[in-house]
Design an enzyme around this catalytic site. Sequence first.
Site, PDB file in Angstrom:
ATOM      1  N   LYS A 252       0.815  -1.156   0.055  1.00 29.62           N
ATOM      2  CA  LYS A 252      -0.149  -0.243  -0.121  1.00 29.62           C
ATOM      3  C   LYS A 252       1.044   1.321   0.023  1.00 29.62           C
ATOM      4  O   LYS A 252       0.637   2.727  -0.598  1.00 29.62           O
ATOM      5  CB  LYS A 252      -1.044   0.157   1.183  1.00 29.62           C
ATOM      6  CG  LYS A 252      -2.044  -1.086   0.954  1.00 29.62           C
ATOM      7  CD  LYS A 252      -3.280  -0.435   1.809  1.00 29.62           C
ATOM      8  CE  LYS A 252      -4.145  -1.086   1.596  1.00 29.62           C
ATOM      9  NZ  LYS A 252      -5.393  -1.253   2.192  1.00 29.62           N
TER      10      LYS A 252
ATOM     11  N   LYS B 225      -5.196  -9.764  -6.319  1.00 31.37           N
ATOM     12  CA  LYS B 225      -6.514  -9.892  -5.638  1.00 31.37           C
ATOM     13  C   LYS B 225      -7.805  -8.824  -5.383  1.00 31.37           C
ATOM     14  O   LYS B 225      -6.798  -7.794  -6.444  1.00 31.37           O
ATOM     15  CB  LYS B 225      -6.091  -9.179  -3.935  1.00 31.37           C
ATOM     16  CG  LYS B 225      -7.005  -9.809  -2.706  1.00 31.37           C
ATOM     17  CD  LYS B 225      -6.472  -9.109  -1.335  1.00 31.37           C
ATOM     18  CE  LYS B 225      -6.930  -7.663  -1.035  1.00 31.37           C
ATOM     19  NZ  LYS B 225      -7.761  -7.388  -0.064  1.00 31.37           N
TER      20      LYS B 225
ATOM     21  N   LYS C  85     -11.070  -2.989  -3.309  1.00 38.35           N
ATOM     22  CA  LYS C  85     -11.547  -1.175  -3.787  1.00 38.35           C
ATOM     23  C   LYS C  85     -10.477  -0.620  -4.077  1.00 38.35           C
ATOM     24  O   LYS C  85     -11.095   0.706  -5.202  1.00 38.35           O
ATOM     25  CB  LYS C  85     -11.884  -1.101  -2.128  1.00 38.35           C
ATOM     26  CG  LYS C  85     -12.994  -2.558  -0.711  1.00 38.35           C
ATOM     27  CD  LYS C  85     -13.672  -0.973  -0.311  1.00 38.35           C
ATOM     28  CE  LYS C  85     -14.104  -2.534   1.252  1.00 38.35           C
ATOM     29  NZ  LYS C  85     -12.627  -2.221   2.247  1.00 38.35           N
TER      30      LYS C  85
HETATM   31  N1  AQP Z   1     -10.179 -10.438  -2.720  1.00 35.99           N
HETATM   32  C1  AQP Z   1     -10.329 -10.642  -1.985  1.00 35.99           C
HETATM   33  N2  AQP Z   1     -10.661 -12.041  -0.893  1.00 35.99           N
HETATM   34  C2  AQP Z   1     -11.142 -12.625   0.104  1.00 35.99           C
HETATM   35  N3  AQP Z   1     -11.513 -11.912   1.063  1.00 35.99           N
HETATM   36  C3  AQP Z   1     -11.432 -10.435   0.724  1.00 35.99           C
HETATM   37  N4  AQP Z   1     -11.554  -9.385   1.710  1.00 35.99           N
HETATM   38  C4  AQP Z   1     -10.843  -7.973   1.274  1.00 35.99           C
HETATM   39  N5  AQP Z   1     -10.483  -8.916  -0.444  1.00 35.99           N
HETATM   40  C5  AQP Z   1     -10.582  -9.587  -0.478  1.00 35.99           C
HETATM   41  C6  AQP Z   1     -11.536  -9.808   3.390  1.00 35.99           C
HETATM   42  O1  AQP Z   1     -12.605  -8.512   3.598  1.00 35.99           O
HETATM   43  C7  AQP Z   1     -12.102  -8.500   5.069  1.00 35.99           C
HETATM   44  C8  AQP Z   1     -12.319  -6.346   4.967  1.00 35.99           C
HETATM   45  O2  AQP Z   1     -11.260  -6.208   4.254  1.00 35.99           O
HETATM   46  P1  AQP Z   1     -11.091  -5.037   4.037  1.00 35.99           P
HETATM   47  O3  AQP Z   1     -12.200  -3.859   3.321  1.00 35.99           O
HETATM   48  O4  AQP Z   1     -11.387  -4.275   5.233  1.00 35.99           O
HETATM   49  O5  AQP Z   1      -9.573  -4.927   3.395  1.00 35.99           O
HETATM   50  P2  AQP Z   1      -8.580  -4.796   2.461  1.00 35.99           P
HETATM   51  O6  AQP Z   1      -8.358  -6.056   2.261  1.00 35.99           O
HETATM   52  O7  AQP Z   1      -7.650  -4.090   2.415  1.00 35.99           O
HETATM   53  O8  AQP Z   1     -10.073  -5.070   1.690  1.00 35.99           O
HETATM   54  P3  AQP Z   1      -9.597  -3.986  -0.238  1.00 35.99           P
HETATM   55  O9  AQP Z   1     -10.748  -4.162  -0.549  1.00 35.99           O
HETATM   56  O10 AQP Z   1      -8.154  -4.739  -1.034  1.00 35.99           O
HETATM   57  O11 AQP Z   1      -9.299  -2.588   0.616  1.00 35.99           O
HETATM   58  P4  AQP Z   1      -9.046  -1.794  -0.410  1.00 35.99           P
HETATM   59  O12 AQP Z   1      -8.483  -1.605  -1.721  1.00 35.99           O
HETATM   60  O13 AQP Z   1      -8.977  -0.106   0.536  1.00 35.99           O
HETATM   61  O14 AQP Z   1      -7.400  -1.877   0.620  1.00 35.99           O
HETATM   62  C9  AQP Z   1     -10.756  -8.900   5.777  1.00 35.99           C
HETATM   63  O15 AQP Z   1     -11.151 -10.444   5.609  1.00 35.99           O
HETATM   64  C10 AQP Z   1     -10.578  -9.830   4.474  1.00 35.99           C
HETATM   65  O16 AQP Z   1      -9.713 -10.517   4.080  1.00 35.99           O
END
Ligand code: AQP
Length: 328
Positions: free
Chosen positions: A111, A194, A197
């Site tokens: 990040k 992955k 968002k």
């Molecule tokens: N691609 C994924 N597959 C499975 N599980 C996922 N999670 C996130 N992406 C996937 C799970 O969702 C929960 C919350 O995640 P989060 O949104 O708080 O943070 P993150 O993991 O950083 O998700 P993003 O979408 O990648 O957000 P951004 O882009 O803002 O950093 C967790 O249980 C995570 O494992």
Amino acid sequence: MKRIFSGIQPTGNLHLGNYLGAIQNWVKLQKDYECLFCIVDLHAITVPQDPAALRSSIRQTAAAYIASGIDPKQSIIFQQSAVSGHSELGWLLSCLTPLGWLNRMTQFKEKAGKDKEKAALGLYAYPVLMAADILLYHATHVPVGEDQKQHLELARDIAGAFNRQYNTEYFKLPEPQILGQATRVMSLRNGTKKMSKSDASEFSRIHLSDDDDVIRGKIQKAKSDMEAGITYDLEKRPEASNLLTIMAAVQGKARGEVEAAYASSNFSQFKKDLADALIAHLAPIRSEMTRLLKDTAYLDKLLAENALKADAIAKANLKEIHKLIGFC
Ligand code: AQP
């Protein structure tokens, strides 16, 4: 006592990865555990957020939890910033977390990107706040997607460091629960990345708020390959493997069963069926989210009431932690 803590950042529209990797499992677990499902807005601001968009994402996340099947009467759905104990315990734990442990965290490296000097201290300390989120409630189990595994291991290490420092067995080590078939849903544009968002391409993910046509369009455009048949091979066919996993997860079938059904199909037929399956699964969630989001008074009241419940647990535990540290 079996208690679950888990959360999602209100950093935009929730996507299929959040749903299949986290929320869908929470719905199954809520019957057997006392659950706290948090909207982790303090984590969200580790990267810049627009205040109006953040406010709206908080409500949207609450609506997504409920629309997906979390029972707000049974589980505590609340906003992290409404319980000050998260920040406080985060500080207390940061005082005993070695920098070397944080330096190993791959999410920070990803990040922060190339210019680490410009990344916020909060982004670096994110996993300590996550440990505080879990330990504040003495959560015994933490259901998350695969990407959070390293942070959870750190939370266990931090709990151990606290126990050693204060010569106690106060914190029990929380157990990660990485459940289901879709523990790591990948981008629809790149099967080795992955679903996230923050990906610049809207076509990389399915949002829970996407309408039927948008879902169809995104699945049609999803990256595929030139091989015959739809088979699972993570190394050679990451995109086909991802789509097969998504299909199995939304249909509640074993991956092998779905693979057998499409072993001699082409992508065009498979994608049509996948879009139908996704629409059948997600449309009721989307329409319930839309209904809930019209009633902001209900959502705000629910979050306020639940924050009080979470705060009561947090305050009682912090009192004990203060004693162990020597504040009183
Ligand atoms: N691609 C994924 N597959 C499975 N599980 C996922 N999670 C996130 N992406 C996937 C799970 O969702 C929960 C919350 O995640 P989060 O949104 O708080 O943070 P993150 O993991 O950083 O998700 P993003 O979408 O990648 O957000 P951004 O882009 O803002 O950093 C967790 O249980 C995570 O494992």
